[in-house]
Design a protein around this motif. Sequence first.
Motif, PDB file in Angstrom:
ATOM      1  N   HIS A  99     -11.745  -4.000  -1.599  1.00  0.00           N
ATOM      2  CA  HIS A  99     -11.643  -3.068  -0.482  1.00  0.00           C
ATOM      3  C   HIS A  99     -12.398  -1.777  -0.811  1.00  0.00           C
ATOM      4  O   HIS A  99     -12.147  -1.154  -1.838  1.00  0.00           O
TER       5      HIS A  99
ATOM      6  N   CYS B  27      -7.348  -6.096  -3.949  1.00  0.00           N
ATOM      7  CA  CYS B  27      -5.907  -6.092  -3.723  1.00  0.00           C
ATOM      8  C   CYS B  27      -5.378  -7.397  -4.311  1.00  0.00           C
ATOM      9  O   CYS B  27      -6.137  -8.175  -4.862  1.00  0.00           O
TER      10      CYS B  27
ATOM     11  N   THR C 256      -4.599 -10.020  -2.932  1.00  0.00           N
ATOM     12  CA  THR C 256      -5.180 -11.197  -2.281  1.00  0.00           C
ATOM     13  C   THR C 256      -6.425 -11.677  -3.029  1.00  0.00           C
ATOM     14  O   THR C 256      -6.776 -12.849  -2.978  1.00  0.00           O
TER      15      THR C 256
ATOM     16  N   TRP D  99       0.822  -1.214   0.000  1.00  0.00           N
ATOM     17  CA  TRP D  99       0.000   0.000   0.000  1.00  0.00           C
ATOM     18  C   TRP D  99       0.853   1.260   0.000  1.00  0.00           C
ATOM     19  O   TRP D  99       1.759   1.393   0.795  1.00  0.00           O
TER      20      TRP D  99
ATOM     21  N   CYS E 108      -3.639  -8.690   3.074  1.00  0.00           N
ATOM     22  CA  CYS E 108      -2.763  -7.631   2.559  1.00  0.00           C
ATOM     23  C   CYS E 108      -2.430  -6.610   3.649  1.00  0.00           C
ATOM     24  O   CYS E 108      -1.608  -5.727   3.453  1.00  0.00           O
TER      25      CYS E 108
HETATM   26 ZN   LIG Z   1      -6.554  -6.895   0.802  1.00  0.00          ZN
END
Ligand SMILES: [Zn+2]
Lengths: 432, 148
Positions: free
Chosen positions: A255, A248, A250, A2, A312
């Motif tokens: 999100h 993300c 994952t 991130w 994540c």
């Molecule tokens: Zn995530």
Amino acid sequence: MWDNPKNLLSRQDIENLQTELLRENIDYAFSNVKFYKEKFSKIGINKSSINSIEDIQKLPFTTKEDFRDNYPFGLFAVPMKNIVRIHASSGTTGKPTVVGYTKKDIDTWSDLVARVARSASVTDEDIVHIAFGYGLFTGGFGLHYGLEKLGAAIVPASSGNTKRQIMLIKDYGATVLVCTPSYAMHIAEVAKELGINPKEDLCLRVGMFGAEPWSEGLRKKLEEALGIKAYDNYGLSEAMGPGVAGECETQNGMHIYEDNFIAEIIDPDTGRPVKDGEYGELVITTLTKEALPLFRYRTRDITRLNKEKCACGSIFARMDKPIGRTDDMMIIRGVNIFPSQIEEVLFGIDGISPHYQIVINRVGALDDAVILVEANEHLFFDDMKHQRMLVDEINAELKSALGIEIKVKIVEPSSIERSIGKAKRIIDNRKI
Amino acid sequence: MDTEVYKIDQISVFIENKKGRFFSVTKVLKEAGVNIRAMSLADTVDFGILRFIVDKPKVAYDALMDKDFIARKNSVLAIAVDDECGGLSNLLGIITKEDLNVEYMYTFINALEKKAVMLFRFEDIDVAIEKLLSSDVELLNRDYIKNV
Ligand SMILES: [Zn+2]
């Protein structure tokens, strides 16, 4: 992974921030939008009514009809002097939904889309081919500005002329493809017809697909056909456009950028919140928009939220791919059915062409639905026995997934209309 | 011995069971300059499978695929049957005795004088060739069919 520290807020931090921004926003809308002033006054709501995030339930819902009633600019909170962009959603019935952006809104929006792209592993090294239509639809410009902010090299191809698009993707060495999932499939098919093997002849590595519902099965097909990792993202023009939520690496839900939006899931019939993790209608409140603040907007999308911390590292709530829209939901012989459920079955059967259509008729007092699926090499056997076994197998799987019997009919290739934008999956001929 | 010469190329096409589709297929073949030697249609309420023996199988296949039909190429065997009472029954007796699985069969009309020609699709064509050659069956080779 991130870039933005806000992605790593704790749940408590998020809720405090949301409560704070919501209070300010109520004040702001009260002073600047006649519609909200009247609506809030009528039920005695003001800034001090909000003391915790749960208090959002005291606010009334906003709906698509409110946009229509205030067409075109009635919900804007700033004078036209401060508006720098206008978009509108394609209204299938009546007037389109009009949205406006201030300079700061465009900035916020670009940041959000950049975050979505970043979490889909896109960087400033990428060459991004955008095949969303550039126009009133928020998809094209939304992704464009966000990716530009990220620093990627953008090829603003817009929509149309698939052969030319493939040539551009090939010649410019695009690494990221942005379009609707059904158009991505179309690109893969046309490339094959042109003798191009996308996996070997193209440099694509990531797909950012959105603007229409798609299944896990289609994701696998796209990843396989184009040799990419396909990411989903979510947005709606009323709330901003793309950039509301994104997957993300994952890839276990999208999100929601909760520092900019509050997401709730309600029972579409009662308007009451559902239990944590249950399916219902997604309701979105914006927290950072200047031109068009929105409170508890009913998106009509059916999904669920997962508030567990993601692998994540982010605690931002994850929404599932919407399984349908409240207005897409088909009621066939009294059973609620979403096109996505049918898609999941079809794409789970090896070799099924992604081109299908659900046709519903009323015969006497009964609903009669049939799913048309185009034949391809995998679906055509030279003998009746195998042909029938295949159809029987699909029918059995559909029955167990849907709970009612809907039969498949294999039709000739290319007999189902192709779409460049959104796929037309349902033909409802019932006159009710 | 080369058993390949007994494999007769056949083209199958998927068609929807609606007006004009049958005609569309024959039109595509005609335009491609392909002559149909034998043909059969297996159909259900919804769809049908058209099967052809043609003089130019590759041209026929490409022309059909080009026009967005779904076609398949495979092989069948052509067997001459005495055009007299019991001819077919004798043949089927042999096929049963040899334990060969027939997926489908159809007739090749007016192929030979005093004999009928039947086309057979066997589950395992190689086993079928081997067994039929060693029994009292008149298996026709490719050239024979071409010259009909
Ligand atoms: Zn995530």
